[in-house]
Write an enzyme that holds these catalytic residues in place. Sequence first.
Site, PDB file in Angstrom:
ATOM      1  CE  LYS A 109      -3.578   2.292   2.828  1.00  0.00           C
ATOM      2  NZ  LYS A 109      -4.846   2.251   3.984  1.00  0.00           N
TER       3      LYS A 109
ATOM      4  CB  SER B 299      -0.359   0.869 -16.648  1.00  0.00           C
ATOM      5  OG  SER B 299      -0.002   2.200 -17.579  1.00  0.00           O
TER       6      SER B 299
ATOM      7  CB  THR C 185      -4.526   1.014 -14.105  1.00  0.00           C
ATOM      8  OG1 THR C 185      -4.224   0.219 -15.075  1.00  0.00           O
ATOM      9  CG2 THR C 185      -4.170   1.587 -12.408  1.00  0.00           C
ATOM     10  CE1 TYR C 186       0.715  -2.124 -18.065  1.00  0.00           C
ATOM     11  CE2 TYR C 186      -1.929  -2.184 -18.255  1.00  0.00           C
ATOM     12  CZ  TYR C 186      -1.243  -1.499 -18.427  1.00  0.00           C
ATOM     13  OH  TYR C 186      -0.672  -1.636 -19.819  1.00  0.00           O
TER      14      TYR C 186
ATOM     15  CB  ALA D 163      -6.869   5.449 -14.919  1.00  0.00           C
TER      16      ALA D 163
END
Length: 116
Positions: A9, A25, A57-58, A75
């Site tokens: 996180k 992304s 997302t990545y 995004a």
Amino acid sequence: MLVHVVKSKIHRVTVTGADLNYIGSITIDEALMEAANLIEGEKVSIVNVNNGERLETYVIKGNRNSGEITLNGPAARKVHQGDIIIIIAYGMLPIDEAKNFRPSLIFPNEKNNSLT
């Protein structure tokens, strides 16, 4: 039984850019990625503190120590430069291991420098 747990996180980081025309992304400063134990291509959840938007997302690796946090592609419609977001990655662990697992939690400063 496997359970989903928070693995990593990055808490309350500032968005430095939003690029609608990129392929998709989130670009994250490489130093923040390492501190949070994130890898390139890993799926992450994004929570926008400013407007409540949530998305998945990545990760794409950004320049080390740049402070970059850029949402790319669609995004970019969910955030604005200057918004505060939380980036979360989850993992799956057997329930007995999950009870003792400790995630990598990062609390960057206002310049997106890693503070743990």
